[in-house]
Design an enzyme around this catalytic site. Structure first.
Site, PDB file in Angstrom:
ATOM      1  N   MET A  93       5.047  33.348 -41.673  1.00 31.78           N
ATOM      2  CA  MET A  93       3.803  32.996 -42.367  1.00 31.78           C
ATOM      3  C   MET A  93       3.811  31.502 -42.693  1.00 31.78           C
ATOM      4  O   MET A  93       3.104  31.046 -43.596  1.00 31.78           O
ATOM      5  CB  MET A  93       3.649  33.828 -43.632  1.00 31.78           C
ATOM      6  CG  MET A  93       3.553  35.317 -43.321  1.00 31.78           C
ATOM      7  SD  MET A  93       2.791  36.271 -44.629  1.00 31.78           S
ATOM      8  CE  MET A  93       3.970  36.031 -45.939  1.00 31.78           C
ATOM      9  N   GLY A  94       4.631  30.731 -41.965  1.00 26.75           N
ATOM     10  CA  GLY A  94       4.700  29.292 -42.204  1.00 26.75           C
ATOM     11  C   GLY A  94       5.561  28.985 -43.419  1.00 26.75           C
ATOM     12  O   GLY A  94       6.329  29.816 -43.880  1.00 26.75           O
ATOM     13  N   HIS A 117      11.638  27.244 -43.597  1.00 27.16           N
ATOM     14  CA  HIS A 117      12.841  26.673 -44.211  1.00 27.16           C
ATOM     15  C   HIS A 117      14.033  26.979 -43.301  1.00 27.16           C
ATOM     16  O   HIS A 117      13.865  27.542 -42.199  1.00 27.16           O
ATOM     17  CB  HIS A 117      13.039  27.230 -45.625  1.00 27.16           C
ATOM     18  CG  HIS A 117      12.955  28.718 -45.713  1.00 27.16           C
ATOM     19  ND1 HIS A 117      13.876  29.548 -45.128  1.00 27.16           N
ATOM     20  CD2 HIS A 117      12.026  29.527 -46.278  1.00 27.16           C
ATOM     21  CE1 HIS A 117      13.551  30.796 -45.363  1.00 27.16           C
ATOM     22  NE2 HIS A 117      12.417  30.822 -46.048  1.00 27.16           N
ATOM     23  N   GLY A 144      16.183  29.217 -43.319  1.00 28.53           N
ATOM     24  CA  GLY A 144      16.307  30.630 -42.943  1.00 28.53           C
ATOM     25  C   GLY A 144      15.505  30.906 -41.674  1.00 28.53           C
ATOM     26  O   GLY A 144      16.009  31.515 -40.718  1.00 28.53           O
ATOM     27  N   HIS A 145      14.254  30.424 -41.640  1.00 30.12           N
ATOM     28  CA  HIS A 145      13.443  30.592 -40.426  1.00 30.12           C
ATOM     29  C   HIS A 145      14.093  29.863 -39.250  1.00 30.12           C
ATOM     30  O   HIS A 145      14.129  30.370 -38.125  1.00 30.12           O
ATOM     31  CB  HIS A 145      12.039  29.996 -40.619  1.00 30.12           C
ATOM     32  CG  HIS A 145      11.209  30.685 -41.656  1.00 30.12           C
ATOM     33  ND1 HIS A 145      10.919  30.119 -42.877  1.00 30.12           N
ATOM     34  CD2 HIS A 145      10.600  31.890 -41.656  1.00 30.12           C
ATOM     35  CE1 HIS A 145      10.164  30.934 -43.570  1.00 30.12           C
ATOM     36  NE2 HIS A 145       9.950  32.030 -42.862  1.00 30.12           N
ATOM     37  N   GLY A 155      14.193  38.196 -40.599  1.00 28.47           N
ATOM     38  CA  GLY A 155      15.206  37.855 -41.596  1.00 28.47           C
ATOM     39  C   GLY A 155      15.556  39.076 -42.438  1.00 28.47           C
ATOM     40  O   GLY A 155      14.664  39.794 -42.903  1.00 28.47           O
ATOM     41  N   SER A 193      10.265  31.026 -48.874  1.00 25.49           N
ATOM     42  CA  SER A 193       9.178  30.047 -48.982  1.00 25.49           C
ATOM     43  C   SER A 193       8.708  29.942 -50.423  1.00 25.49           C
ATOM     44  O   SER A 193       8.210  28.901 -50.853  1.00 25.49           O
ATOM     45  CB  SER A 193       8.016  30.477 -48.092  1.00 25.49           C
ATOM     46  OG  SER A 193       8.487  30.637 -46.772  1.00 25.49           O
TER      47      SER A 193
HETATM   48  O1  PAF Z   1       8.233  38.185 -43.291  1.00 28.77           O
HETATM   49  C1  PAF Z   1       7.151  37.583 -43.143  1.00 28.77           C
HETATM   50  O2  PAF Z   1       7.044  36.351 -43.240  1.00 28.77           O
HETATM   51  C2  PAF Z   1       5.895  38.384 -42.834  1.00 28.77           C
HETATM   52  O3  PAF Z   1       5.869  39.576 -43.527  1.00 28.77           O
HETATM   53  C3  PAF Z   1       5.666  38.607 -41.336  1.00 28.77           C
HETATM   54  C4  PAF Z   1       6.755  39.472 -40.714  1.00 28.77           C
HETATM   55  C5  PAF Z   1       5.612  37.266 -40.629  1.00 28.77           C
HETATM   56  C6  PAF Z   1       4.326  39.323 -41.112  1.00 28.77           C
HETATM   57  O4  PAF Z   1       3.263  38.558 -41.617  1.00 28.77           O
END
Ligand code: PAF
Length: 281
Positions: free
Chosen positions: A30-31, A34, A36-37, A147, A186
């Site tokens: 969802m943008g 950080h 972790g992503h 994650g 986030s």
């Molecule tokens: O974990 C997230 O950021 C959201 O729940 C996801 C999996 C991107 C779905 O919008």
């Protein structure tokens, strides 16, 4: 890295890749990206020929409009990070592109989606299943990376993927933590300095409870964690559930399931910011 805003362009790009025999990894986000992503994206880049990272603040999974409103939005920095991580495609669609019509599908996988976050945030997992199932059908990935911080979300997505017959491999990736133990999220950027200072107490209590659990029952361990965190001014436990790591049903004894996990949600500070974490026993 290419930034794509439409489903049509995304599908065209990916069908060319697939025709060339390339494997595809998907990292849904969802943008407000950080480290972790970044760890999920790097793993996907290492394991697939093409990595697609979706950046979409999905409105249907927010049951609290204030939470959606204050969710951080950092598209430019996100794209810079994805380029650095070696992703090939950022998919950043508008809400109208994903939901030209309201999504009326209803997903239900009890007890997995009904307990904990499912009970506290009605409709949340339904929204997650709506967006993730759409992403799976647009991208048709070989692997999807999620994650483990959102432990329950992975369990729900596994059930949804099995239910709808998606063939991908779901890859859970370990929580990335700040040096003081706070799980990266986030939402951490929304914490005021005094809130940020107390937030690591959550993971500290979970770690301490692992020792405590060796000589105490599930019920006493639950009480121990709740009391320890609630004793910190500014922190308030919403729930602490000790569950079967697969089904997420509550356990009464440590031997009730092959793997047992403790999942917690804590309100931090005055706004307050809701933080989640978990620990394996
Ligand atoms: O974990 C997230 O950021 C959201 O729940 C996801 C999996 C991107 C779905 O919008």
């Amino acid at each position: 890295m290419k930034t794509i805003h439409t489903i049509q362009e995304l599908k065209a790009e990916l069908s060319a890749a697939r025709a060339a025999g390339k494997t595809i990894g998907l990292v849904p986000t969802m943008g407000a990206l950080h480290a972790g992503h970044a760890s999920l994206v790097r793993r996907s880049v290492a394991e697939n020929d093409v990595t697609v990272v979706s950046i979409f603040l999905n409105p249907t999974q927010f049951n609290d409009p204030r939470d959606l409103e204050r969710y951080p939005r950092t598209l430019e920095a996100d794209c810079a990070l994805l380029t650095e991580c070696g992703a090939q495609i950022a998919f950043a669609p508008s809400v109208a592109e994903i939901y030209p019509e309201p999504d009326t599908r209803h997903f239900s996988y009890p007890p997995t989606d009904a307990v904990m976050e499912g009970a506290m945030r009605p409709g949340h997992f339904n929204g997650v299943c709506q967006i993730v199932s759409k992403l799976f059908s647009y991208v048709e990935p070989d692997r999807g990376y999620f994650g483990e911080k959102d432990f329950q979300q992975i369990a729900v997505i596994r059930r949804m993927a099995a239910d709808l017959g998606f063939k991908l491999q779901i890859i859970p990736c370990p929580v990335v933590r700040e040096a003081d133990g706070l799980a990266m999220s986030s939402r951490n950027t929304l914490l005021a300095p005094d809130e940020r200072a107390i937030a690591p107490q959550i993971y500290a209590a979970l770690c301490a409870s692992r020792d405590f659990a060796r000589t105490h029952s599930v019920a006493l361990t639950r009480e121990y964690v709740e009391a320890r965190i609630n004793a910190v001014p500014g922190l308030r436990v919403e729930y602490y559930s000790i569950v079967d790591a697969d089904t997420l049903a509550d356990v009464n004894a440590w031997t009730d399931a092959p793997a047992v996990v403790g999942c917690i949600t804590v309100y931090c500070g005055k706004k307050p910011i809701r933080l989640i974490d978990h620990i394996h026993y």
